[in-house]
Design an enzyme around this catalytic site. Structure first.
Site, PDB file in Angstrom:
ATOM      1  N   ASP A 113      32.768  29.053  50.325  1.00 38.07           N
ATOM      2  CA  ASP A 113      33.501  28.814  51.578  1.00 38.07           C
ATOM      3  C   ASP A 113      34.597  27.764  51.363  1.00 38.07           C
ATOM      4  OD1 ASP A 113      31.908  30.623  53.031  1.00 38.07           O
ATOM      5  OD2 ASP A 113      31.581  29.226  54.693  1.00 38.07           O
ATOM      6  N   TYR A 172       0.751  21.568  60.043  1.00 37.56           N
ATOM      7  CA  TYR A 172       0.590  20.679  61.211  1.00 37.56           C
ATOM      8  C   TYR A 172       1.739  20.815  62.196  1.00 37.56           C
ATOM      9  CZ  TYR A 172      -2.349  18.628  57.569  1.00 37.56           C
ATOM     10  OH  TYR A 172      -3.232  18.443  56.544  1.00 37.56           O
ATOM     11  N   ASP A 202      27.107  29.310  47.222  1.00 34.82           N
ATOM     12  CA  ASP A 202      27.382  29.626  48.624  1.00 34.82           C
ATOM     13  C   ASP A 202      28.381  28.627  49.198  1.00 34.82           C
ATOM     14  OD1 ASP A 202      27.035  30.798  51.230  1.00 34.82           O
ATOM     15  OD2 ASP A 202      25.777  29.076  51.737  1.00 34.82           O
ATOM     16  N   ASP A 249      28.758  17.503  43.533  1.00 35.64           N
ATOM     17  CA  ASP A 249      29.477  16.626  44.470  1.00 35.64           C
ATOM     18  C   ASP A 249      30.929  16.403  44.014  1.00 35.64           C
ATOM     19  OD1 ASP A 249      28.309  15.233  42.342  1.00 35.64           O
ATOM     20  OD2 ASP A 249      27.460  13.616  43.577  1.00 35.64           O
ATOM     21  N   LYS A 305      23.555  19.606  39.186  1.00 32.73           N
ATOM     22  CA  LYS A 305      23.199  18.393  39.932  1.00 32.73           C
ATOM     23  C   LYS A 305      21.995  17.785  39.234  1.00 32.73           C
ATOM     24  CE  LYS A 305      23.555  15.285  43.021  1.00 32.73           C
ATOM     25  NZ  LYS A 305      24.665  14.300  42.949  1.00 32.73           N
TER      26      LYS A 305
END
Ligand code: NAD
Ligand code: IPM
Ligand code: MN
Length: 355
Positions: A251, A147, A247, A223, A190
């Site tokens: 960084d 949609y 990933d 986290d 997680k």
């Protein structure tokens, strides 16, 4: 005595890739002379620029052309003008998958002479390896949109975690941890919020840990793991993570180790059935591209990882030592390290330090 020679595909790619790849190539050729091996480079102009001209990241050629190379040396892919999902899914991600480069190994080390933004931390505190799953997980093309352009629009993106895929990257991480003095492996999970894939990840980790009683294991939800990496970087030795978590961590790691401009990486096919690809963690840095000021060290250390993979371990160590000498000397330094040196000045200094 026949000289050793390696066939290497050179893909500078986009932005600063076009600057740091030639710089690192000079270093690899220089160390090759000293250690008596040759790199037989084949240039591939595969890039967003080529896409702009031809509508294809490879100009219509096939990545199968890379199959008979000993290694692939890549700068960065992605540049404004071509949407990132088009350029990356048109080149980088297909290479990682076609050649089963299922380990993305990203070492993080605070090198002497480099300033960390963390107070009271030194090189002894920041020295870990990120083992990122590189073929599946959250990076999946399964899904779609419905949609489009209406209020009912929706997008679905399917994560894929297979037992083969999870086990092989975890096995690599356990074996790697075994070779390190600390013999310590942390799993990034997680499983509190992600109800299916992450409990599966945890189960596989536990099952494999039973096979490696000599490796001390830990697991943290991603986290708090991110917070620990900043507050307690010394807690980490080897970290195994899914594609997306790896990933992000890769960084964050270089940020605490001084600069992403120093961070090398390797997309490995551990079985060596296919060429592996050597590519730094950073991207094409459009904000500084074309100015000749990018830090070439990440690409140079990536070259050292490639030499190590090719069996030129002494040459690889010589490159790392040369980089360490330059950084310990305090200059020259590129802008990301607080200096004003150019890519070329940094490269010349590394080559001089090789001697
Ligand atoms: P980036 O890594 O290109 O840049 C992030 C920041 O770090 C920028 O401020 C940049 O100037 C700086 N930086 C990066 N490398 C540096 C170096 N060697 N020396 C000095 N400073 C450096 O990340 P981004 O801005 O998110 O991405 C830019 C493009 O690169 C996007 O198209 C992205 O998709 C792509 N990308 C590609 C790869 C890859 O091919 N492996 C990796 C990451 C991002
Ligand atoms: C990296 C990059 C890529 C990734 C992007 C450009 C698709 O961020 O190599 O870390 O997420 O794998
Ligand atoms: Mn990344």
């Amino acid at each position: 005595m026949g000289e050793r020679a390696y066939r290497v595909a050179l893909i500078p790619g986009d932005g600063i890739g076009k600057e740091v790849v030639p710089a690192a190539r000079l270093v690899i050729d220089a160390v090759g002379q000293r250690f008596q091996f040759a790199s037989d480079w084949t240039d591939f102009d595969w890039s967003c620029e080529l896409h702009a001209r031809t509508g294809s990241m490879t100009g219509g050629r096939s990545i199968e052309e890379l199959a008979d190379q000993d290694a692939i040396f890549l700068g960065a892919i992605g540049y404004p003008g071509v949407p990132d999902h088009v350029s990356l899914w048109g080149l980088l991600i297909p290479i990682r998958r076609r050649f089963a480069q299922y380990v993305n190994l990203r070492p993080v080390r605070l090198l002497p002479g480099v300033r960390t933004p963390l107070a009271d931390r030194g090189p002894e505190d920041i020295d870990f390896l990120i083992v990122r799953e590189n073929n599946e997980g959250e990076y999946s093309e399964i899904g779609g949109r419905l949609y489009e352009g209406t209020p009912a629009e929706l997008a679905v993106q399917q994560s894929v975690f297979t037992r083969v895929g999870v086990d092989r990257v975890m096995r690599y991480a356990f074996e790697l941890a075994r070779t390190r003095p600390a013999k310590h492996l942390t799993s990034a999970t997680k499983s509190n919020g992600i109800i299916h894939t992450m409990p599966f990840w945890d189960e596989r980790f536990q099952a494999m840990a039973a096979e490696y009683p000599d490796v001390r294991v830990d697991h943290f939800h991603i986290d708090i793991l991110s917070a620990h990496l900043v507050q307690h970087p010394d807690w980490f030795d080897v970290i195994v993570a899914s594609n997306l978590f790896g990933d992000i961590l890769s960084d964050l790691g270089p940020a605490i180790a001084g600069s992403i401009g120093l961070a090398p990486g390797a997309n490995l096919n551990p079985e060596r059935e296919h060429p592996s690809m050597f590519e730094p963690v950073h991207g094409s840095a459009p904000d500084i591209a074309g100015q000749g000021i990018a830090n070439p060290i990440a690409q140079i250390l990536t070259g050292a990882m490639m030499l190590d993979h090719l069996g030129e371990t002494a040459a690889a160590a010589a490159v790392v030592t040369a980089v360490e000498r330059v950084l310990a000397a305090g200059e020259p330094r590129t802008g990301d390290l607080g200096g004003t040196a150019t890519t070329e000045e940094m490269t010349v200094a590394v080559i001089a330090a090789l001697a």
